[in-house]
Design a protein around this motif. Structure first.
Motif, PDB file in Angstrom:
ATOM      1  N   UNK A 108     118.244  -2.212  32.831  1.00 43.52           N
ATOM      2  CA  UNK A 108     117.810  -3.557  33.237  1.00 43.52           C
ATOM      3  C   UNK A 108     118.900  -4.235  34.058  1.00 43.52           C
ATOM      4  N   UNK A 109     120.125  -4.215  33.545  1.00 47.83           N
ATOM      5  CA  UNK A 109     121.224  -4.868  34.261  1.00 47.83           C
ATOM      6  C   UNK A 109     121.564  -4.113  35.540  1.00 47.83           C
ATOM      7  N   UNK A 110     121.538  -2.783  35.477  1.00 48.27           N
ATOM      8  CA  UNK A 110     121.855  -1.973  36.646  1.00 48.27           C
ATOM      9  C   UNK A 110     120.876  -2.189  37.782  1.00 48.27           C
ATOM     10  N   UNK A 111     119.602  -2.414  37.456  1.00 48.67           N
ATOM     11  CA  UNK A 111     118.595  -2.654  38.493  1.00 48.67           C
ATOM     12  C   UNK A 111     118.929  -3.925  39.280  1.00 48.67           C
ATOM     13  N   UNK A 112     119.240  -5.006  38.575  1.00 44.99           N
ATOM     14  CA  UNK A 112     119.573  -6.264  39.248  1.00 44.99           C
ATOM     15  C   UNK A 112     120.838  -6.126  40.099  1.00 44.99           C
ATOM     16  N   UNK A 113     121.804  -5.367  39.588  1.00 46.89           N
ATOM     17  CA  UNK A 113     123.087  -5.244  40.291  1.00 46.89           C
ATOM     18  C   UNK A 113     122.993  -4.281  41.470  1.00 46.89           C
ATOM     19  N   UNK A 114     122.396  -3.114  41.243  1.00 45.54           N
ATOM     20  CA  UNK A 114     122.416  -2.055  42.256  1.00 45.54           C
ATOM     21  C   UNK A 114     121.332  -2.209  43.316  1.00 45.54           C
ATOM     22  N   UNK A 115     120.128  -2.605  42.903  1.00 46.20           N
ATOM     23  CA  UNK A 115     119.013  -2.601  43.840  1.00 46.20           C
ATOM     24  C   UNK A 115     118.675  -3.987  44.396  1.00 46.20           C
ATOM     25  N   UNK A 116     118.904  -5.021  43.608  1.00 47.27           N
ATOM     26  CA  UNK A 116     118.696  -6.381  44.122  1.00 47.27           C
ATOM     27  C   UNK A 116     119.997  -6.998  44.631  1.00 47.27           C
ATOM     28  N   UNK A 117     121.093  -6.324  44.339  1.00 45.65           N
ATOM     29  CA  UNK A 117     122.437  -6.717  44.798  1.00 45.65           C
ATOM     30  C   UNK A 117     122.819  -8.128  44.350  1.00 45.65           C
ATOM     31  N   UNK A 118     122.410  -8.477  43.141  1.00 41.01           N
ATOM     32  CA  UNK A 118     122.925  -9.691  42.516  1.00 41.01           C
ATOM     33  C   UNK A 118     124.342  -9.364  42.041  1.00 41.01           C
ATOM     34  N   UNK A 119     125.333 -10.212  42.303  1.00 39.84           N
ATOM     35  CA  UNK A 119     126.719  -9.893  41.894  1.00 39.84           C
ATOM     36  C   UNK A 119     126.808  -9.504  40.421  1.00 39.84           C
ATOM     37  N   UNK A 120     127.564  -8.446  40.164  1.00 45.52           N
ATOM     38  CA  UNK A 120     127.691  -7.936  38.794  1.00 45.52           C
ATOM     39  C   UNK A 120     128.222  -8.993  37.844  1.00 45.52           C
ATOM     40  N   UNK A 121     129.100  -9.843  38.337  1.00 47.59           N
ATOM     41  CA  UNK A 121     129.671 -10.897  37.503  1.00 47.59           C
ATOM     42  C   UNK A 121     128.565 -11.814  36.962  1.00 47.59           C
TER      43      UNK A 121
END
Length: 384
Positions: A108-121
């Motif tokens: 779930x978190x990886x999808x937002x970070x990797x594919x939607x490029x929302x900052x990991x922070x």
């Protein structure tokens, strides 16, 4: 003189760890290195090693971090307590479910970070709040205990000595075996690198490193042999370190992490699926957070909604102190382990000395700042 500088540069953290250990050993009157306390150090800091190895994978991708690991530990611990203690579920089935939920959280978190490029922070900060809230809802704000002995023995027991006697001979034998394997691997790897024309450290530097690490391995083996032997948690930690050490240095997907951290645009142009690499880094981080949670509930024999508080800081600190770059692309599993041990020695040494908890936080903050500052200044010097 040049060889001495090279030796210091290649083994800075090992030397620093030895100096800090000797300092606290003297200040505590030798209590720090008492066999029972060495075992306590391993059990107390096992979760740091597991989380730091996962955090390294995230940092390598470009200096990214995961702030949610402490909350994930609390959530998985709460789930384990509910399934094993309250529901009486089969231990192995509960463990599989906990690990699967950890992987799902990472996805779930990886999808937002990797594919939607929302900052990991931002994503992991939201996760820190979200998963902690879910943990509180599962437990209803209460602590669940005790866990069955069959579960506790997975992480809190010791490997039985097949030789018998007052001293645990098995610990010494395994220490010798591990030392021989380590020396053989280092010599073979060095010979291959020289044959292929790769840059290698000087013979003196390589030999010194081998001698220091071999002495540390045998010292640990003798220390454990004078208590109860090899704790099962040490076996688990060794397996994780070996697997991830091999993955990051000897496999193509592992090298993708370094390539992406070095230059993501260049990596993408060369054919690396950088989105997938980043996604898997965060899935792996959540998986190892679940493993850490299972270790922690066994150690405390309880699942509490406040579990995992500040664990993300311990993991991040261990990575940076162990030589990981704040910019990504630089770091090793071995360095992270040294960083985790370094943090553990400082924590344990200051606790034995009776130093106030608030002052302990100040000291750890200064150490972390110094490690990151050293990394940044080194990068600027190398660029110049």
């Amino acid at each position: 003189m040049d060889r001495a500088k090279e030796l210091m540069k290649k083994n800075t953290m090992i030397i620093a760890l030895i100096v800090v250990t000797l300092f606290f050993a003297i200040q505590t009157g030798g209590t720090l290195l008492v066999p029972q306390n060495v075992t306590n150090l391993i059990s107390q800091n096992g979760y740091v090693v597991v989380l730091a190895v996962g955090m390294l994978m995230c940092i390598l991708t470009g200096g990214n971090i995961d702030l949610s690991v402490g909350s994930v530990v609390a959530l998985i611990g709460a789930l384990a307590g509910t399934l094993i203690v309250n529901k009486g579920m089969n231990m192995w089935a509960a463990i599989i479910i906990c690990l699967a939920v950890g992987i799902l959280i990472g996805a779930v978190q990886g999808f937002w970070i990797a594919y939607l490029r929302i900052p990991a922070f931002i994503v992991t900060l939201a996760g820190m709040l979200l998963w902690r809230g879910v943990a509180l809802m599962i437990l209803g704000g209460l602590t669940v205990s005790p866990f069955p002995n069959s579960y506790l023995n997975l992480f809190n027991s010791f490997i039985p000595d097949i030789f018998g006697g007052s001293v645990n001979v098995l610990s010494i034998v395994l220490g010798i075996v591990v030392s021989v394997i380590y020396i053989a691997i280092q010599l073979i790897s060095r010979a291959k690198n020289i044959k292929k024309g790769y840059a290698t450290e000087s013979g003196i530097a390589a030999l010194t490193k081998i001698i220091i690490i071999t002495i540390v391995i045998m010292a640990l083996a003798f220390s454990l042999s004078n208590h109860k032997g090899i704790p099962t948690i040490l076996i688990l930690l060794s397996i994780i370190v070996v697997i991830y050490g091999y993955f990051t240095t000897k496999t193509v997907p592992g090298r993708y992490l370094y390539a992406m951290g070095g230059n993501e645009k260049a990596s993408k142009l060369s054919g690396i699926n950088t989105n997938k690499v980043l996604f898997l880094a965060y899935v792996n981080m959540a998986f190892l957070s679940a493993v850490a949670a299972l270790i922690c509930v066994a150690r405390f024999n309880s699942a509490a909604p406040t579990a995992g508080t500040n664990y993300e800081m311990d993991a991040i600190g261990a990575c940076y102190i162990g030589g990981a770059s704040a910019y990504g692309g630089v770091g090793s599993v071995g360095g992270v382990v040294i960083g985790a041990i370094f943090m553990g020695v400082i924590n344990n040494g200051m606790s034995i000395m009776g130093i106030d908890n608030n002052l302990q936080k100040v000291i750890k903050g200064v150490v972390l700042l110094a490690a990151v500052t050293f990394d940044v200044l080194s990068k600027k010097k190398s660029r110049a």
